[in-house]
Design a protein around this motif. Structure first.
Motif, mmCIF file in Angstrom:
data_model
loop_
_atom_site.group_PDB
_atom_site.id
_atom_site.type_symbol
_atom_site.label_atom_id
_atom_site.label_comp_id
_atom_site.label_asym_id
_atom_site.label_seq_id
_atom_site.Cartn_x
_atom_site.Cartn_y
_atom_site.Cartn_z
ATOM 1 N N ILE A 282 64.607 -30.336 -23.094
ATOM 2 C CA ILE A 282 63.525 -28.938 -24.293
ATOM 3 C C ILE A 282 62.300 -28.483 -22.946
ATOM 4 O O ILE A 282 61.037 -29.126 -22.528
ATOM 5 C CB ILE A 282 63.088 -29.880 -25.165
ATOM 6 C CG1 ILE A 282 64.362 -30.156 -26.225
ATOM 7 C CG2 ILE A 282 62.396 -28.480 -25.850
ATOM 8 C CD1 ILE A 282 64.098 -30.323 -27.289
ATOM 9 N N GLU A 283 62.181 -26.743 -23.173
ATOM 10 C CA GLU A 283 61.064 -26.764 -22.233
ATOM 11 C C GLU A 283 60.456 -25.268 -23.277
ATOM 12 O O GLU A 283 61.125 -24.890 -24.295
ATOM 13 C CB GLU A 283 61.471 -25.244 -21.391
ATOM 14 C CG GLU A 283 60.004 -24.918 -20.428
ATOM 15 C CD GLU A 283 61.644 -24.347 -19.042
ATOM 16 O OE1 GLU A 283 60.700 -23.971 -18.075
ATOM 17 O OE2 GLU A 283 62.185 -23.579 -18.959
ATOM 18 N N PRO B 71 54.622 -14.751 -24.436
ATOM 19 C CA PRO B 71 55.691 -13.922 -23.598
ATOM 20 C C PRO B 71 56.442 -15.330 -22.721
ATOM 21 O O PRO B 71 55.818 -15.439 -21.471
ATOM 22 C CB PRO B 71 55.386 -12.693 -23.783
ATOM 23 C CG PRO B 71 53.475 -12.835 -24.464
ATOM 24 C CD PRO B 71 53.256 -13.821 -24.463
ATOM 25 N N ASN B 72 57.298 -14.652 -22.660
ATOM 26 C CA ASN B 72 58.472 -15.060 -21.971
ATOM 27 C C ASN B 72 60.298 -14.990 -21.917
ATOM 28 O O ASN B 72 60.067 -13.471 -22.175
ATOM 29 C CB ASN B 72 59.338 -17.322 -22.252
ATOM 30 C CG ASN B 72 59.801 -16.714 -24.122
ATOM 31 O OD1 ASN B 72 61.167 -16.831 -23.744
ATOM 32 N ND2 ASN B 72 59.071 -17.533 -24.799
ATOM 33 N N ALA C 145 55.655 -17.081 -28.419
ATOM 34 C CA ALA C 145 56.428 -18.714 -28.449
ATOM 35 C C ALA C 145 57.686 -19.114 -28.827
ATOM 36 O O ALA C 145 58.242 -18.737 -29.483
ATOM 37 C CB ALA C 145 55.079 -20.022 -28.518
ATOM 38 N N GLY C 146 57.762 -20.299 -28.214
ATOM 39 C CA GLY C 146 58.897 -21.211 -28.152
ATOM 40 C C GLY C 146 59.673 -22.231 -27.909
ATOM 41 O O GLY C 146 58.789 -22.676 -27.232
ATOM 42 N N ALA C 147 60.236 -21.994 -28.215
ATOM 43 C CA ALA C 147 60.959 -23.293 -27.102
ATOM 44 C C ALA C 147 62.862 -23.399 -27.399
ATOM 45 O O ALA C 147 63.302 -22.802 -27.584
ATOM 46 C CB ALA C 147 60.899 -25.188 -28.159
ATOM 47 N N VAL C 148 62.974 -23.848 -25.748
ATOM 48 C CA VAL C 148 64.486 -24.034 -25.949
ATOM 49 C C VAL C 148 64.876 -25.072 -25.138
ATOM 50 O O VAL C 148 64.236 -25.394 -24.324
ATOM 51 C CB VAL C 148 64.626 -23.025 -24.253
ATOM 52 C CG1 VAL C 148 63.965 -23.198 -23.276
ATOM 53 C CG2 VAL C 148 65.941 -22.365 -24.218
ATOM 54 N N VAL C 149 66.399 -25.354 -25.652
ATOM 55 C CA VAL C 149 67.165 -26.590 -25.567
ATOM 56 C C VAL C 149 68.171 -26.904 -25.105
ATOM 57 O O VAL C 149 69.052 -25.304 -25.106
ATOM 58 C CB VAL C 149 67.077 -27.726 -26.471
ATOM 59 C CG1 VAL C 149 68.061 -26.451 -28.108
ATOM 60 C CG2 VAL C 149 67.936 -29.232 -26.688
ATOM 61 N N LEU D 135 64.379 -21.359 -29.622
ATOM 62 C CA LEU D 135 63.912 -21.190 -31.304
ATOM 63 C C LEU D 135 62.310 -20.411 -30.698
ATOM 64 O O LEU D 135 61.715 -20.682 -30.426
ATOM 65 C CB LEU D 135 64.086 -22.918 -31.642
ATOM 66 C CG LEU D 135 63.349 -22.037 -32.556
ATOM 67 C CD1 LEU D 135 63.578 -21.413 -34.436
ATOM 68 C CD2 LEU D 135 62.945 -23.727 -33.867
ATOM 69 N N CYS D 136 62.579 -19.291 -31.317
ATOM 70 C CA CYS D 136 61.301 -18.093 -31.185
ATOM 71 C C CYS D 136 60.610 -19.141 -32.278
ATOM 72 O O CYS D 136 60.601 -18.800 -33.778
ATOM 73 C CB CYS D 136 61.540 -16.603 -31.143
ATOM 74 S SG CYS D 136 60.472 -15.625 -31.573
ATOM 75 N N HIS D 137 58.839 -19.172 -32.196
ATOM 76 C CA HIS D 137 58.403 -19.403 -33.070
ATOM 77 C C HIS D 137 56.825 -19.192 -32.704
ATOM 78 O O HIS D 137 56.657 -19.329 -31.749
ATOM 79 C CB HIS D 137 58.646 -20.966 -33.338
ATOM 80 C CG HIS D 137 57.898 -21.438 -35.396
ATOM 81 N ND1 HIS D 137 56.493 -21.154 -35.289
ATOM 82 C CD2 HIS D 137 58.999 -21.423 -35.943
ATOM 83 C CE1 HIS D 137 56.753 -21.611 -37.065
ATOM 84 N NE2 HIS D 137 57.992 -21.646 -36.963
ATOM 85 N N THR D 138 55.381 -18.757 -33.494
ATOM 86 C CA THR D 138 54.568 -18.892 -32.926
ATOM 87 C C THR D 138 53.608 -20.557 -32.727
ATOM 88 O O THR D 138 52.564 -20.471 -32.268
ATOM 89 C CB THR D 138 53.344 -18.278 -34.063
ATOM 90 O OG1 THR D 138 53.959 -18.592 -35.821
ATOM 91 C CG2 THR D 138 54.054 -16.315 -34.347
#
Length: 332
Positions: free
Chosen positions: A5-6, A11-12, A18-22, A102-105
């Motif tokens: 998980i990163e 912005p990415n 913001a968010g996280a990618v698995v 998952l895009c999330h603030t």
């Protein structure tokens, strides 16, 4: 599965927030029917027994990645990111790897949802495919527990409104302190830090006076405005003596809580006072305010930059009957 998980705090490469990618290797190649999935989901949701499908139930069978994406979407609170959706896909290499973004603030919330949703997905597949629970033991009522954790990590209602409006106007926002619920609006020298609706220029002493009802009442009296007659009680017996002195009906309230928490109004006798004192003391162990009950309309004034912008009158909740339906029906 060896999930990786990163977290992204702005912005990415996947989205503009913001968010996280698995990234992971799916542990099951089988697909499951939506009906069999929902039966297991309702068993895991022993608190409510609600369906996983908030919309139409899928007609096709679902893979591990499909179900994982559905569960992540179920828990994602669409706050300030209502235009963004959960994104999933595959990377093809020596091993088949899948990824979900998952895009999330709130990147920490995204991290929690991704990790917990993977455990739930693995549990459902294990129960249906093998007939046995997954390797990791789930906590009791895992769905309700995760919903509580997500709610605890989330920001206040006021911050939610500000973040939503900021995003709708293209104003960049960044979490400064996730635990402290502090956010930055705008970049560079024009940027401002906010905690809920309070910014970095708000007075510390003003904040203390607003949050302590004893201090604020003393200030009102010193300014020559009519304040409320009250005293702070240390225990129920002390509360009874104060109530007898100032006269019933009285109000009990915590010293520093907000939003009406722990407050009981229009207390008419010592028996009611004991229960009300216990409620307020559970929030305010330093003491409980006992004050004279004042009849009238509750008003809330909003002042920004020294200017009064609006006044709101607040009335107790009530139900007006129509002579036909029951109270339960009218409330529903």
């Amino acid at each position: 599965m060896n999930p990786k998980i990163e977290l992204f705090h702005g912005p990415n490469k996947f989205a503009d927030s913001a968010g996280a990618v698995v990234e992971f290797e799916p542990p099951f190649n089988e697909t499951l029917s939506a009906d069999s999935i929902d039966k297991q989901w309702k068993k895991l949701d022993s608190h409510q027994g609600r369906s996983l499908w908030t919309g139409n139930q899928p007609e096709n069978e679902l893979s591990f990645v499909d179900l994982y994406t559905e569960i992540v979407s179920y828990f994602r609170q669409p706050v300030a990111v209502c235009d963004h959706k959960c994104i999933s896909g595959y990377q093809i290499g020596n091993n088949q790897r899948a990824w979900i973004f998952l895009c999330h603030t709130h990147s920490n919330t995204a991290n929690l949802i991704l990790r917990s949703s993977m455990a739930l997905t693995n549990e459902i597949f294990s129960l249906i495919v093998t007939g046995h629970p997954g390797i990791n033991k789930l906590v009791p009522n895992p769905i309700a527990n995760l919903q509580r954790q997500v709610a605890n990590l989330h920001y206040s209602k006021t911050a939610n409104i500000l973040l939503t409006v900021a995003l709708s106007r293209g104003i960049p926002t960044y979490p400064i302190s996730l635990g402290g619920n502090i956010w930055q609006y705008v970049q560079g020298s024009l940027g401002r830090h906010y905690r809920s609706a309070a910014d970095e220029f708000d007075s510390l002493t003003g904040d203390i006076l607003c949050r302590n009802k004893v201090y604020s009442n003393e200030l009102i009296n010193r300014l020559g405005f009519p304040g409320v007659v009250h005293e702070v009680a240390r225990n129920p017996d002390h509360a009874a003596k104060i109530a007898a002195l100032i006269g019933y009906p009285v109000v009990t309230k915590p010293i520093s809580a907000g939003m009406g928490k722990g407050i009981t109004t229009s207390i008419d006798n010592p028996d009611e006072l004991v229960a009300a004192f216990k409620l307020a003391a559970s929030i305010s162990p330093r003491g409980v305010i006992i004050e004279k009950y004042v009849k009238g309309t509750d008003h809330r004034l909003a002042v920004f930059g020294g200017e009064l912008l609006w006044v709101m009158a607040r009335y107790p909740a009530r139900v007006i009957g129509d002579g036909v339906h029951s109270i339960a029906t009218l409330i529903g």
